[in-house]
Every structure is written in C-alpha cells, then in structure tokens.
Write a protein that holds these residues in place. Structure first.
Motif, PDB file in Angstrom:
ATOM      1  N   ILE A  16     -19.110 -11.924 -11.784  1.00 32.10           N
ATOM      2  CA  ILE A  16     -20.483 -11.807 -12.282  1.00 32.10           C
ATOM      3  C   ILE A  16     -20.492 -10.609 -13.214  1.00 32.10           C
ATOM      4  O   ILE A  16     -19.860  -9.586 -12.933  1.00 32.10           O
ATOM      5  CB  ILE A  16     -21.480 -11.588 -11.131  1.00 32.10           C
ATOM      6  N   ALA A  17     -21.201 -10.735 -14.321  1.00 27.07           N
ATOM      7  CA  ALA A  17     -21.270  -9.621 -15.268  1.00 27.07           C
ATOM      8  C   ALA A  17     -22.672  -9.547 -15.869  1.00 27.07           C
ATOM      9  O   ALA A  17     -23.443 -10.495 -15.810  1.00 27.07           O
ATOM     10  CB  ALA A  17     -20.237  -9.795 -16.371  1.00 27.07           C
ATOM     11  N   VAL A  18     -22.953  -8.384 -16.434  1.00 28.01           N
ATOM     12  CA  VAL A  18     -24.225  -8.115 -17.091  1.00 28.01           C
ATOM     13  C   VAL A  18     -23.910  -7.648 -18.506  1.00 28.01           C
ATOM     14  O   VAL A  18     -22.952  -6.907 -18.722  1.00 28.01           O
ATOM     15  CB  VAL A  18     -25.002  -7.009 -16.327  1.00 28.01           C
ATOM     16  N   VAL A  19     -24.733  -8.084 -19.486  1.00 31.76           N
ATOM     17  CA  VAL A  19     -24.513  -7.669 -20.863  1.00 31.76           C
ATOM     18  C   VAL A  19     -25.849  -7.427 -21.550  1.00 31.76           C
ATOM     19  O   VAL A  19     -26.834  -8.100 -21.267  1.00 31.76           O
ATOM     20  CB  VAL A  19     -23.673  -8.717 -21.646  1.00 31.76           C
ATOM     21  N   ASP A  20     -25.869  -6.437 -22.408  1.00 33.71           N
ATOM     22  CA  ASP A  20     -27.008  -6.184 -23.289  1.00 33.71           C
ATOM     23  C   ASP A  20     -26.531  -6.551 -24.693  1.00 33.71           C
ATOM     24  O   ASP A  20     -25.890  -5.751 -25.376  1.00 33.71           O
ATOM     25  CB  ASP A  20     -27.448  -4.719 -23.212  1.00 33.71           C
ATOM     26  N   PHE A  21     -26.828  -7.783 -25.096  1.00 32.50           N
ATOM     27  CA  PHE A  21     -26.324  -8.327 -26.349  1.00 32.50           C
ATOM     28  C   PHE A  21     -26.782  -7.493 -27.549  1.00 32.50           C
ATOM     29  O   PHE A  21     -26.002  -7.185 -28.440  1.00 32.50           O
ATOM     30  CB  PHE A  21     -26.785  -9.787 -26.479  1.00 32.50           C
ATOM     31  N   ILE A  68     -15.455 -14.577 -16.067  1.00 30.06           N
ATOM     32  CA  ILE A  68     -16.884 -14.472 -15.749  1.00 30.06           C
ATOM     33  C   ILE A  68     -17.464 -15.872 -15.566  1.00 30.06           C
ATOM     34  O   ILE A  68     -17.314 -16.725 -16.431  1.00 30.06           O
ATOM     35  CB  ILE A  68     -17.632 -13.709 -16.863  1.00 30.06           C
ATOM     36  N   VAL A  69     -18.101 -16.083 -14.411  1.00 28.02           N
ATOM     37  CA  VAL A  69     -18.733 -17.371 -14.148  1.00 28.02           C
ATOM     38  C   VAL A  69     -20.250 -17.271 -14.205  1.00 28.02           C
ATOM     39  O   VAL A  69     -20.937 -18.272 -14.342  1.00 28.02           O
ATOM     40  CB  VAL A  69     -18.317 -17.964 -12.778  1.00 28.02           C
ATOM     41  N   LEU A  70     -20.764 -16.052 -14.092  1.00 25.89           N
ATOM     42  CA  LEU A  70     -22.205 -15.834 -14.185  1.00 25.89           C
ATOM     43  C   LEU A  70     -22.430 -14.585 -15.031  1.00 25.89           C
ATOM     44  O   LEU A  70     -22.043 -13.486 -14.644  1.00 25.89           O
ATOM     45  CB  LEU A  70     -22.830 -15.645 -12.795  1.00 25.89           C
ATOM     46  N   LEU A  71     -23.035 -14.787 -16.207  1.00 21.07           N
ATOM     47  CA  LEU A  71     -23.333 -13.681 -17.114  1.00 21.07           C
ATOM     48  C   LEU A  71     -24.840 -13.552 -17.210  1.00 21.07           C
ATOM     49  O   LEU A  71     -25.529 -14.501 -17.570  1.00 21.07           O
ATOM     50  CB  LEU A  71     -22.737 -13.936 -18.502  1.00 21.07           C
ATOM     51  N   LEU A  72     -25.337 -12.368 -16.875  1.00 21.86           N
ATOM     52  CA  LEU A  72     -26.770 -12.113 -16.882  1.00 21.86           C
ATOM     53  C   LEU A  72     -27.131 -11.146 -17.997  1.00 21.86           C
ATOM     54  O   LEU A  72     -26.388 -10.199 -18.271  1.00 21.86           O
ATOM     55  CB  LEU A  72     -27.213 -11.507 -15.542  1.00 21.86           C
ATOM     56  N   SER A  73     -28.268 -11.386 -18.606  1.00 19.41           N
ATOM     57  CA  SER A  73     -28.794 -10.455 -19.586  1.00 19.41           C
ATOM     58  C   SER A  73     -29.269  -9.206 -18.839  1.00 19.41           C
ATOM     59  O   SER A  73     -29.916  -9.315 -17.796  1.00 19.41           O
ATOM     60  CB  SER A  73     -29.957 -11.091 -20.338  1.00 19.41           C
ATOM     61  N   SER A  74     -28.995  -8.051 -19.387  1.00 18.60           N
ATOM     62  CA  SER A  74     -29.403  -6.808 -18.721  1.00 18.60           C
ATOM     63  C   SER A  74     -30.917  -6.724 -18.573  1.00 18.60           C
ATOM     64  O   SER A  74     -31.422  -6.074 -17.666  1.00 18.60           O
ATOM     65  CB  SER A  74     -28.882  -5.592 -19.484  1.00 18.60           C
ATOM     66  N   SER A  81     -20.027  -1.118 -13.045  1.00 15.95           N
ATOM     67  CA  SER A  81     -18.778  -1.850 -13.267  1.00 15.95           C
ATOM     68  C   SER A  81     -19.014  -3.301 -13.682  1.00 15.95           C
ATOM     69  O   SER A  81     -18.121  -3.944 -14.223  1.00 15.95           O
ATOM     70  CB  SER A  81     -17.928  -1.815 -11.996  1.00 15.95           C
ATOM     71  N   LEU A  82     -20.216  -3.821 -13.455  1.00 17.55           N
ATOM     72  CA  LEU A  82     -20.533  -5.195 -13.846  1.00 17.55           C
ATOM     73  C   LEU A  82     -20.969  -5.301 -15.304  1.00 17.55           C
ATOM     74  O   LEU A  82     -21.022  -6.396 -15.858  1.00 17.55           O
ATOM     75  CB  LEU A  82     -21.637  -5.769 -12.947  1.00 17.55           C
ATOM     76  N   ASP A  83     -21.289  -4.178 -15.947  1.00 23.62           N
ATOM     77  CA  ASP A  83     -21.791  -4.169 -17.323  1.00 23.62           C
ATOM     78  C   ASP A  83     -20.622  -4.289 -18.303  1.00 23.62           C
ATOM     79  O   ASP A  83     -19.745  -3.433 -18.349  1.00 23.62           O
ATOM     80  CB  ASP A  83     -22.577  -2.889 -17.588  1.00 23.62           C
ATOM     81  N   VAL A  84     -20.606  -5.360 -19.081  1.00 21.33           N
ATOM     82  CA  VAL A  84     -19.542  -5.602 -20.058  1.00 21.33           C
ATOM     83  C   VAL A  84     -19.997  -5.327 -21.492  1.00 21.33           C
ATOM     84  O   VAL A  84     -19.317  -5.694 -22.442  1.00 21.33           O
ATOM     85  CB  VAL A  84     -18.978  -7.041 -19.929  1.00 21.33           C
ATOM     86  N   THR A  85     -21.128  -4.645 -21.648  1.00 24.08           N
ATOM     87  CA  THR A  85     -21.673  -4.376 -22.985  1.00 24.08           C
ATOM     88  C   THR A  85     -20.698  -3.570 -23.837  1.00 24.08           C
ATOM     89  O   THR A  85     -20.455  -3.909 -25.002  1.00 24.08           O
ATOM     90  CB  THR A  85     -23.025  -3.643 -22.872  1.00 24.08           C
TER      91      THR A  85
END
Length: 168
Positions: A23-28, A137-143, A152-156
C-alpha cells in the motif's frame, strides 16, 4: 478509514509484507511541482518583466495602504469630515487596486501551474506506473484522501526523483 488503515498497516508490519503487495500514498501535485522542470518554469515566470511589474505594483499598493492607515490612526481624530471621507475613498480605491492586482497574479500563477501539469502529466503517469510495478504496489492512495499514514508509505519523493530523471 483511519482504523482500517491503522489495522492494515499493523497487520502488514506483523507479517512483514502483505500477501498481495504494498500500500502506498502519493501526492501527485507535490511530485510534479517538486521537479526541477517545474521549479525552473516558476523561477523563469518570476523573472519576467510583466510578472515583476505586477509584483512591484502589489507591494507598493500594500505599502500605500499601510501608510494611509497609519496616518488615519495617528491624525484621523483631528481631520475634518471631508478629510476623513477623502481618506476612506482613497483606501477603497487602494483596496480595489489590490484586489485587481491579486487576481491578475493569481491568474498568471494558475495558468503557469496548468501548463506545467499539462507538460509533465504524461511522463508523470509513466513514472508512476513504473514505480507501482517496481514497488509491487496494489493499493495507491492520494495523500488528500488519507487522514494518516506512516511516512514509509509515501512514495511522492520517489515519484519526483523518477520524474526528474525522465525530464532531463
């Protein structure tokens, strides 16, 4: 949602890795505007004479307003009604000028941001897809949709680095 994310994170931490992936979080937006290309475009815009002129007008108008307010505060009690009315009228004009200048600056900034996004969106999409595959990553969430997440989950930052490499 926080409970689910917290429970899921603790479950994954206990097992080491989730069975199906990460699982990861990203701020596009942050990833795009953190790139060297975006920073260069913004710096270039600030250096343009038209933008610099607007910025100068903004600052001088704010200074005029502060000076007028100080004058009203210190001497306003001794002024005639006509002088008070003139000062109020001048303050209204300055406010109107400031609002117009602010709208122009915001419009320029919005146009610049839109052009940066349009320019970098395709490469950012490619970079994000590569990152998803490499990280499993199987679940990517918008920050914006996440209340709390472990750093550690933030891939930004990884996305920004990858996008910098793609735009060199």
């Amino acid at each position: 949602m926080t409970v689910v994310v917290g429970f899921t994170s603790s479950l994954f931490a206990a097992e080491g890795q989730p069975a199906g992936g990460n699982i990861a979080v990203v701020d596009f937006g942050k990833a795009i505007f953190g790139t060297e290309v975006a920073k260069a475009r913004m710096k270039q815009k600030k250096g343009e004479s038209e933008f610099a002129t607007l910025q100068g007008k903004y600052e001088s108008t704010v200074s005029e307003m502060k000076a007028l307010k100080k004058e009203i505060d210190t001497q306003g009690m001794t002024w005639s009604q006509e002088q008070v009315a003139d000062a109020q009228k001048k303050m209204e004009y300055l406010r109107a000028d400031l609002e117009l200048i602010t709208r122009k600056i915001q419009g320029d900034q919005q146009a610049l941001q839109n052009s940066i996004v349009q320019e970098l969106r395709p490469k950012a999409g490619e970079a994000l897809q590569e990152l998803i595959e490499e990280e499993g990553i199987v679940l990517l969430l918008s920050s914006e949709a996440v209340v709390t997440a472990a750093p550690s989950l933030d891939v930004t930052a990884k996305l920004t680095d990858r996008l910098n490499k793609k735009t060199q």
